[in-house]
Scaffold this active site. Structure first.
Site, PDB file in Angstrom:
ATOM      1  N   SER A  81     -50.630  36.404  15.809  1.00  0.00           N
ATOM      2  CA  SER A  81     -52.022  36.124  17.165  1.00  0.00           C
ATOM      3  C   SER A  81     -52.772  36.123  16.253  1.00  0.00           C
ATOM      4  CB  SER A  81     -51.613  37.574  17.487  1.00  0.00           C
ATOM      5  OG  SER A  81     -52.667  37.818  18.142  1.00  0.00           O
TER       6      SER A  81
ATOM      7  N   LYS B  28     -48.372  41.250  16.644  1.00  0.00           N
ATOM      8  CA  LYS B  28     -47.626  39.647  17.487  1.00  0.00           C
ATOM      9  C   LYS B  28     -46.986  38.750  16.947  1.00  0.00           C
ATOM     10  CE  LYS B  28     -47.922  39.127  21.417  1.00  0.00           C
ATOM     11  NZ  LYS B  28     -48.876  38.312  21.650  1.00  0.00           N
TER      12      LYS B  28
ATOM     13  N   GLU C 102     -40.496  29.357  22.431  1.00  0.00           N
ATOM     14  CA  GLU C 102     -41.504  28.470  23.951  1.00  0.00           C
ATOM     15  C   GLU C 102     -41.383  26.555  23.541  1.00  0.00           C
ATOM     16  OE1 GLU C 102     -44.502  32.000  24.402  1.00  0.00           O
ATOM     17  OE2 GLU C 102     -44.291  31.537  22.771  1.00  0.00           O
TER      18      GLU C 102
END
Ligand code: ARG
Length: 439
Positions: free
Chosen positions: A286, A292, A299
């Site tokens: 991130s 992260k 996804e």
């Protein structure tokens, strides 16, 4: 050279914007090799019909083979560039041949139609791609087998309704996906076996005999390489895009399988589940949150389902209500087709490598397996087998037991023994500890 395949009956030049608007060359160049094949078969028919002599035939064959090679190389180097006036791949190949051999090229298109070429090209593309995708599926299945070999005998939690249900073997869980992909493979195999590639339909009804085309096709392609059937109905041939709808349906099911697997892996990699460690090479970080590690590949696979389903619906809708036979609307079938095929190919390639990098968080899994409720059904079975009570009664007792445990924040040890006896005289802490645990 640099010409259109039509124009004699027009006084005016096409509007520049419209000409650009109606071009398909920006994507149908991907069909070049199949279109060359169509030309080679057609040339053989023209020769037999006395329209081409031997020298002309040889010139055209040589030129077509060169064009085929040139375009392949240009595509490989991402340098494909068409003539300005080539609206589609059929015109482009014609123009390139003309540049090489001059006026003889004018004979190449004798009494044939792009309507016949395009459906031939697309079917050939679908045939080859279905074979490629089958290979990729085999590879993916092999990596799944390797993954379970690493973790033989490992147990995990099985879910229904995303609620803890029962303990299952990791290999059984992974093989559930393997079976889905085996079914996808079978569907693709049946698809390619059923595919009937015809040639010689002309614009809607051809000019040369079916026999001439069949013989030429056998000669050029060879009986073994082509799932070839003699043309049955030429009107159907130029109108038909069912095979694309069929392939995109199969790919939609395959995509749904990939998406479900992706979703599971995403969930299981969260701290909330904490069962899987995902390969870092396929994750991103991130820009704001330094801790992260996001499962972007998975996804994107999940998200691509929208595109793959959309492509299927797009073609179904394009074809709906089209009058027989060919209509230009059908040109718009190519982008959705290529898009689905290319997405699936990429996903399968990367997914196989992704799976190689997956690791199980054994400690965390084994810890989760201590949850006694996972063995509730085992206790029911004990009541049925050892205490000879009905399943319905046993189910009710264990349900009540779970309720009591929940009142103690899930700690079965804190349930007073008289409450256990109240449920069944043989139920005590020992039995609970003996039955409700991982073996
Ligand atoms: N680009 C066209 C397509 O993809 C090829 C066939 C064109 N036929 C025609 N009569 N304009 O459908």
């Amino acid at each position: 050279m640099n010409k259109k395949l039509w124009g004699g009956r027009f006084k005016k030049k096409p509007d520049t914007d419209f000409f650009k608007f109606q071009k398909s060359i920006n994507y149908d160049y991907k069909l070049a090799q199949y279109d060359v094949l169509h030309s080679l078969i057609h040339i053989d028919v023209l020769k037999k019909a006395g329209i081409l002599n031997k020298t002309e035939t040889n010139k055209l064959i040589k030129a077509l083979n060169e064009v085929d090679e040139e375009i392949k190389q240009e595509i490989n180097k991402k340098k494909f560039k068409a003539f300005k006036n080539s609206e589609d791949i059929h015109t482009e190949i014609q123009n390139r041949v003309e540049k090489k051999v001059g006026l003889v090229a004018y004979k190449l298109h004798t009494l044939r139609s792009r309507n016949d070429q395009i459906v031939f090209d697309e079917k050939y593309y679908c045939l080859e791609k279905s074979l490629d995708i089958r290979e990729l599926l085999l590879n993916l299945r092999e990596t799944l087998v390797k993954l379970v070999k690493h973790h033989k005998g490992q147990k995990i939690i099985g879910y229904t309704h995303t609620q803890r249900a029962q303990v299952v073997l990791f290999q059984e869980y992974i093989f559930a996906f393997n079976h889905m992909f085996a079914k996808d493979y079978e569907r693709l195999q049946k698809f390619s076996e059923n595919l009937q590639i015809y040639i010689g339909a002309g614009a809607l009804i051809g000019f040369f005999s079916k026999k001439a085309y069949n013989e030429a096709a056998d000669k050029v392609i060879g009986k073994l390489e082509w799932k070839y059937k003699p043309l049955v109905n030429s009107l159907h041939n130029v109108s038909d895009r069912d095979f694309i709808i069929e392939l995109l349906s199969i790919l939609s099911i395959l995509q749904m399988h990939l998406s479900r697997m992706a979703e599971d892996f995403i969930l299981y990699s969260t701290k909330e589940f904490n069962f899987l460690d995902l390969p870092e090479e396929f994750c991103t970080g991130s820009s704001l949150l330094p801790h992260k590690k996001n499962p972007d590949f998975l996804e994107l696979v999940r998200g691509n389902t929208g595109r793959i389903y959309g492509n299927l619906v797009s073609i179904l809708t394009i074809m709906k209500g089209l009058p027989l036979t060919y209509n230009r609307d059908m040109q718009l079938d190519k982008e959705p087709l290529f898009s689905s095929v290319e997405i699936i190919e990429e996903e399968l390639k990367i997914m196989a490598r992704f799976i190689k990098g997956i690791d199980l968080k054994i400690e965390s899994i084994d810890n989760a397996l201590k949850d006694k409720t996972l063995y509730a059904t085992k206790l029911v079975k004990w009541f049925v087998m050892k205490q000879k009570i009905s399943f319905k009664k046993a189910h009710n007792i264990v349900g009540k037991l779970t309720m009591l445990a929940e009142e103690k924040k899930g700690d079965f040890a804190k349930i007073p023994s008289e409450k256990l006896k109240g449920l069944h005289p043989k139920l005590d802490e020992d039995i609970i500890n003996k039955i409700m645990r991982p073996k």
